[in-house]
Structure formats: structure tokens, C-alpha cells
Design an enzyme around this catalytic site. Structure first.
Site, PDB file in Angstrom:
ATOM      1  N   CYS A  76       8.553  -7.233   6.378  1.00 32.20           N
ATOM      2  CA  CYS A  76       9.742  -6.327   6.758  1.00 32.20           C
ATOM      3  C   CYS A  76      10.705  -7.682   7.877  1.00 32.20           C
ATOM      4  CB  CYS A  76       9.559  -5.238   7.665  1.00 32.20           C
ATOM      5  SG  CYS A  76      11.364  -4.498   8.092  1.00 32.20           S
ATOM      6  N   CYS A  78       3.787   8.309   0.789  1.00 32.54           N
ATOM      7  CA  CYS A  78       4.520   7.591   1.571  1.00 32.54           C
ATOM      8  C   CYS A  78       4.552   6.319   0.964  1.00 32.54           C
ATOM      9  CB  CYS A  78       3.713   7.231   2.943  1.00 32.54           C
ATOM     10  SG  CYS A  78       4.537   6.201   3.991  1.00 32.54           S
ATOM     11  N   GLU A 132       0.829  -1.188  -0.110  1.00 28.93           N
ATOM     12  CA  GLU A 132       0.008   0.064   0.040  1.00 28.93           C
ATOM     13  C   GLU A 132       0.727   1.146  -0.140  1.00 28.93           C
ATOM     14  OE1 GLU A 132      -1.980  -0.199   3.858  1.00 28.93           O
ATOM     15  OE2 GLU A 132      -0.657   1.380   4.302  1.00 28.93           O
ATOM     16  N   CYS A 179       5.201  -3.095  15.466  1.00 30.65           N
ATOM     17  CA  CYS A 179       4.787  -2.829  14.062  1.00 30.65           C
ATOM     18  C   CYS A 179       4.193  -4.111  13.466  1.00 30.65           C
ATOM     19  CB  CYS A 179       6.166  -2.317  13.440  1.00 30.65           C
ATOM     20  SG  CYS A 179       5.892  -2.334  11.779  1.00 30.65           S
ATOM     21  N   LEU A 237      14.130   5.524  16.500  1.00 25.94           N
ATOM     22  CA  LEU A 237      14.873   5.469  17.777  1.00 25.94           C
ATOM     23  C   LEU A 237      14.046   4.743  18.776  1.00 25.94           C
ATOM     24  CD1 LEU A 237      17.516   6.042  18.736  1.00 25.94           C
ATOM     25  CD2 LEU A 237      16.818   8.096  19.768  1.00 25.94           C
ATOM     26  N   HIS A 238      12.993   5.465  19.156  1.00 27.92           N
ATOM     27  CA  HIS A 238      12.004   4.733  20.078  1.00 27.92           C
ATOM     28  C   HIS A 238      12.450   4.633  21.513  1.00 27.92           C
ATOM     29  CE1 HIS A 238       9.524   4.348  16.455  1.00 27.92           C
ATOM     30  NE2 HIS A 238      10.492   3.368  15.996  1.00 27.92           N
ATOM     31  N   GLY A 275       8.365  -1.811   4.996  1.00 32.04           N
ATOM     32  CA  GLY A 275       9.505  -2.444   5.086  1.00 32.04           C
ATOM     33  C   GLY A 275      10.847  -1.397   5.526  1.00 32.04           C
ATOM     34  N   CYS A 324      10.009  -5.174  14.476  1.00 33.58           N
ATOM     35  CA  CYS A 324      10.106  -4.335  15.542  1.00 33.58           C
ATOM     36  C   CYS A 324       8.687  -4.789  16.223  1.00 33.58           C
ATOM     37  CB  CYS A 324       9.901  -2.963  15.008  1.00 33.58           C
ATOM     38  SG  CYS A 324      11.434  -2.189  14.193  1.00 33.58           S
ATOM     39  N   CYS A 371      -4.379   8.066   9.440  1.00 36.18           N
ATOM     40  CA  CYS A 371      -3.639   8.935   8.442  1.00 36.18           C
ATOM     41  C   CYS A 371      -2.909   9.912   9.350  1.00 36.18           C
ATOM     42  CB  CYS A 371      -4.736   9.464   7.609  1.00 36.18           C
ATOM     43  SG  CYS A 371      -5.365   8.204   6.485  1.00 36.18           S
TER      44      CYS A 371
HETATM   45  N1  SAH Z   1      11.552   0.534   8.598  1.00 32.25           N
HETATM   46  C1  SAH Z   1      11.565   1.856   8.297  1.00 32.25           C
HETATM   47  C2  SAH Z   1      10.687   2.594   7.523  1.00 32.25           C
HETATM   48  C3  SAH Z   1       9.186   2.160   7.646  1.00 32.25           C
HETATM   49  S1  SAH Z   1       8.568   2.143   9.335  1.00 32.25           S
HETATM   50  C4  SAH Z   1      11.494   2.553   9.752  1.00 32.25           C
HETATM   51  O1  SAH Z   1      11.536   1.605  10.816  1.00 32.25           O
HETATM   52  O2  SAH Z   1      12.280   3.506  10.089  1.00 32.25           O
HETATM   53  C5  SAH Z   1       8.035   4.063   9.337  1.00 32.25           C
HETATM   54  C6  SAH Z   1       7.747   4.580  10.829  1.00 32.25           C
HETATM   55  O3  SAH Z   1       6.661   3.993  11.643  1.00 32.25           O
HETATM   56  C7  SAH Z   1       8.934   4.047  11.682  1.00 32.25           C
HETATM   57  O4  SAH Z   1       9.359   5.010  12.687  1.00 32.25           O
HETATM   58  C8  SAH Z   1       8.310   3.039  12.665  1.00 32.25           C
HETATM   59  O5  SAH Z   1       9.086   2.498  13.727  1.00 32.25           O
HETATM   60  C9  SAH Z   1       6.918   3.537  12.814  1.00 32.25           C
HETATM   61  N2  SAH Z   1       5.995   2.417  13.284  1.00 32.25           N
HETATM   62  C10 SAH Z   1       5.736   1.198  12.962  1.00 32.25           C
HETATM   63  N3  SAH Z   1       4.720   0.822  13.633  1.00 32.25           N
HETATM   64  C11 SAH Z   1       4.158   1.888  14.413  1.00 32.25           C
HETATM   65  C12 SAH Z   1       2.981   1.891  15.318  1.00 32.25           C
HETATM   66  N4  SAH Z   1       2.156   0.851  15.395  1.00 32.25           N
HETATM   67  N5  SAH Z   1       2.732   2.987  15.565  1.00 32.25           N
HETATM   68  C13 SAH Z   1       3.330   4.056  15.417  1.00 32.25           C
HETATM   69  N6  SAH Z   1       4.477   4.320  14.678  1.00 32.25           N
HETATM   70  C14 SAH Z   1       4.841   3.264  13.995  1.00 32.25           C
HETATM   71 FE1  SF4 Z   2      10.254  -2.891   9.881  1.00 32.46          FE
HETATM   72 FE2  SF4 Z   2      10.227  -0.332  10.250  1.00 32.46          FE
HETATM   73 FE3  SF4 Z   2       8.271  -2.005  11.100  1.00 32.46          FE
HETATM   74 FE4  SF4 Z   2      10.710  -2.117  12.144  1.00 32.46          FE
HETATM   75  S1  SF4 Z   2       8.962  -0.302  12.158  1.00 32.46           S
HETATM   76  S2  SF4 Z   2       9.416  -3.933  11.664  1.00 32.46           S
HETATM   77  S3  SF4 Z   2      12.043  -1.588  10.332  1.00 32.46           S
HETATM   78  S4  SF4 Z   2       8.906  -1.548   8.891  1.00 32.46           S
END
Ligand code: SAH
Ligand code: SF4
Length: 380
Positions: free
Chosen positions: A142, A135, A122, A149, A248-249, A192, A146, A366
Site C-alpha cells: 500500500c 476480507c 492473503e 500498519c 479515522l484513528h 491495500g 500509515c 483474527c
Molecule cells: N487501506 C484501507 C483498508 C485496509 S486496512 C484502510 O486503511 O481503511 C483495514 C483497517 O485495518 C484500517 O482501518 C486500518 O487502519 C486498520 N489497521 C491497519 N493496521 C492495523 C494494526 N496494526 N492494528 C489495528 N488495525 C490496523
Molecule cells: Fe494502507 Fe490501510 Fe495500511 Fe494505511 S492502514 S497503510 S491505507 S492498508
């Protein structure tokens, strides 16, 4: 089963997630290269092989990326025979639109696509008064995994090709144009990890950057990464100075390793060194993304620790109140908790932005994407 992409809470039907290393290689090999996979120079090289003069390449490029036509039949100034050869040799449509949803009074357009080998991905287009941002997904699933995610839950199905990424941008540019707008910004923040699909991502960026085509400026392109250190260094060596967003998180290794597993390989000190090298090399302000999770990474002590970690760095923090994923235990903090975290960071002198999500409906998701893009913008 279904899978909810964190980025827009659009339910996407998926095959059962499974490790598929064997399929990975074969699907990659069997995928044909399409028009959107090629640079203009490569297309020029292809012309004599197709029995056409080199200048035809620029015409095709203009039709594809300026006129945004969806097939060769519409390329009126090409000979019919060349159009037929091109359609057979170099397909344009590598993504089939499955569904398009709009939200935010039509200002957010989300498209679900199917690849030629049946993968679903998407893309989200966000219209603002002063810009239009897409985006883009760079992988199906991926491998980083994480903890919070939804995309990570899938594991990696496969990398997307440069052409499959460019096709998302071209289609977003069409959606923007249909609304009287021009696509201006690209963020690689969909499904990804772009730095684990480095070569195709760089190829893709070269294609959308080309001034003879979409002409998206480097400052309007953002790569978001979970922290693949050697590739951050590689990115710094690229001729285009792109915006870098680092997810970073958490401000310490114990916590970050539990949320972002790649941290075990590239711990925070190593990641920060790479970010510093990137900043020194490019002079660009890096954006740190921080998904706020209640009781996990949102305490005052952690905010202070984060402030101390980032102090003195040319950076910006984007706080994203977590968009909860149904099957995962993480929640977003309440408004007061978010405000406290922001205040602590700002007291430490760290430029910080936050976007409050509006619940778990489509608009809220969004809003989350918008927050990411806002941070990117603030960082650029
Ligand atoms: N893989 C790359 C880019 C895609 S994720 C990355 O991790 O940076 C894009 C962003 O969405 C990242 O900062 C990711 O940590 C964040 N993200 C993923 N799942 C999320 C969630 N459930 N709530 C808020 N942000 C989230
Ligand atoms: Fe992959 Fe980014 Fe999701 Fe982490 S946050 S699993 S790196 S898409």
C-alpha cells in the site's frame, strides 16, 4: 525477510520492499486478463470471437460463480474444443494457493496466494452463525504508509486486478461451501487501499454483485478507506450503495497526519465533508475505524474530541485495540484504557463497538478482523 500482515499475523515471506515504479507498469501490462476479470456482458461479447454462441457465456458464468468449479475441464455442458480455447485465452486460475491456515475452532480460514507474477497476498474468511464474510486484499502492499500498519511498511508493489480480487472471493466461497456454508459478505479490508485502485475495485464489485453469479448484495459489501476524498465522492456516485468504512484513528489533523499521511492532502474537515456528502447521497451510516494505540490516541481528552467531531453524524465507531507490528513502536492500551475510551464516546452519544484482542497469537489477530467486520455489520 518476512512481513507480518496486520490483519492476521500470518508471516508471509516477501521480497525486500522497495519502490518499484518501473516494474509496476510492466507487470500490469503483461498480466493476462482472466475469466474473473470480465463482466458477464463482456464474456458474452467474447463468445463470437471464440467461435461460440453468446448463450455459452451464461453457462460459463454459472459454472464459475455458482458451481465454483476451478477449471474449464469441469464445465461438462461445454464442447471440448471451446473448453480448450477458453483455457488458453481466458485463464481461470490467476491465484495459486500457497497455504491455508485455520483458527478460532475452524471458523476463521486464512489463505495465502501467489499471483502469476509471484506476488503474495492473503485473504481471510470468517464464519459466523448467521453469515460468512471474506476480507479481500486489493493491492500488494500500500502506498499510503500509515505509521502503525504492516502493509504500509511494504510500500506499494502493485494493484490487484478485478480478477485477482474476484478469485479471492470465489475461493473463499469454495471454503465456505466445503463447510456447508454460503459466503454472504465481502469487506475490502485486507492489504491495500481500495480507493487508490478504484477502477479495478469497482469492476470487481460489479462482478461479485452480479445476480447470475455470486450475487453478493451491495449492502453486504464494504469498502474501507484511509480517506481518499475525491474517490469517496466518486463512490457516492456509483449505482451500488455500498457500505463505507473510514479509517479515522485521530480526531485532529496534527495527530492524524502523523498516523495516516494522506491526511496532509485530505485533512479531517475535508474528509468529514466528503463523508457527509456520502451519507446525504446514500442514506447509509458510515463506520469509522479507530485503531487504539497506547499513549498516542487513547486519552480521555482525545476521546472527547472524537465524540465532539462525530456528534450529529450518522455514524458508528469501531475501536480496534491495535494489533502491534513487530518492527513498529505502537502498543495497544490495557483493558481499562479501552473501556474508558468507549465510555467517553458513548457518553457523547456515539454508537461504539470494540473487540478485545486475545494476545498476539493467530486467534487474536483474527479477533481483530472480526472486530472490523462487526463494525461494518453494525453500520449496515
Ligand atoms: N487501506 C484501507 C483498508 C485496509 S486496512 C484502510 O486503511 O481503511 C483495514 C483497517 O485495518 C484500517 O482501518 C486500518 O487502519 C486498520 N489497521 C491497519 N493496521 C492495523 C494494526 N496494526 N492494528 C489495528 N488495525 C490496523
Ligand atoms: Fe494502507 Fe490501510 Fe495500511 Fe494505511 S492502514 S497503510 S491505507 S492498508
Amino acid at each position: 525477510m518476512s512481513h507480518e500482515c496486520y490483519s492476521c499475523v500470518m508471516t508471509i515471506p516477501l521480497a525486500a520492499p522497495a519502490a518499484r515504479p518501473a516494474r509496476l507498469a510492466s507487470s500490469r501490462a503483461s498480466r493476462p486478463r482472466g475469466l474473473y476479470d470480465l463482466s458477464l456482458a463482456e464474456l458474452e461479447t467474447r463468445m463470437p470471437e471464440l467461435g461460440a454462441p453468446t448463450y455459452r457465456a451464461r453457462q460459463i458464468w454459472g459454472w464459475a460463480y455458482r458451481q465454483l468449479v476451478p477449471d474449464y475441464a469441469a464445465m461438462a455442458n461445454l464442447p471440448a474444443a471451446l473448453r480448450d480455447t477458453l483455457a488458453a485465452d481466458l485463464p481461470i486460475s490467476v491465484l495459486e494457493p500457497v497455504r491455508t491456515l485455520t483458527a478460532d475452532d475452524g471458523e476463521t480460514i486464512k489463505a495465502l496466494y501467489r499471483t502469476r507474477d509471484g506476488q503474495l497476498l492473503e485473504t481471510v474468511l470468517m464464519l459466523y452463525p448467521d453469515r460468512a464474510t471474506v476480507c479481500v486484499s486489493c493491492q500488494v502492499g500500500c502506498a499510503v504508509g500509515c505509521a502503525f500498519c504492516a502493509t504500509g511498511l511494504m510500500g506499494l508493489a502493485r494493484n490487484l486486478s478485478a480478477g485477482e480480487m474476484a478469485a479471492q472471493v470465489v475461493d473463499a466461497a469454495r471454503h465456505a461451501r466445503a463447510r456447508g456454508r454460503q459466503l454472504t459478505n465481502v469487506v475490502i479490508m485486507g492489504m491495500g487501499e481500495p480507493l487508490q485502485n478504484f477502477a479495478e475495485t469497482m469492476r470487481f464489485i460489479g462482478i461479485i454483485h452480479d445476480p447470475a453469479g455470486l450475487d453478493i448484495g451491495a449492502r453486504r459489501i464494504t469498502v474501507s478507506t484511509s480517506g481518499i476524498v475525491p474517490k469517496i465522492d466518486a463512490l457516492a456516485e456509483e449505482p451500488l450503495q455500498l457500505n463505507l468504512a473510514v479509517s479515522l484513528h485521530a480526531p485532529n489533523d496534527d495527530l492524524r497526519s502523523s498516523l495516516v499521511p494522506i491526511n496532509r492532502r485530505y485533512p479531517i474537515a475535508v474528509l468529514m465533508d466528503a463523508v457527509d456528502r456520502y451519507t446525504a447521497k446514500t442514506g447509509r451510516r458510515v463506520s469509522f475505524e479507530y485503531a487504539l494505540m497506547r499513549g498516542i490516541n487513547d486519552s480521555d481528552a482525545i476521546a472527547r474530541e472524537l465524540g465532539a467531531l462525530l456528534q450529529g453524524r450518522l455514524c458508528h465507531v469501531n475501536l480496534i485495540p491495535l494489533n502491534p507490528v513487530e518492527v513498529l513502536p505502537y502498543e495497544r492500551p490495557d483493558a481499562a484504557g479501552i473501556a474508558r475510551f468507549v465510555a467517553t464516546l458513548r457518553e457523547a452519544g456515539i454508537p461504539t463497538t470494540v473487540r478485545y484482542s486475545r494476545g498476539l497469537d493467530i486467534d487474536a489477530a483474527c479477533g481483530q478482523l472480526r472486530a472490523k467486520e462487526e463494525a461494518v455489520r453494525a453500520a449496515s
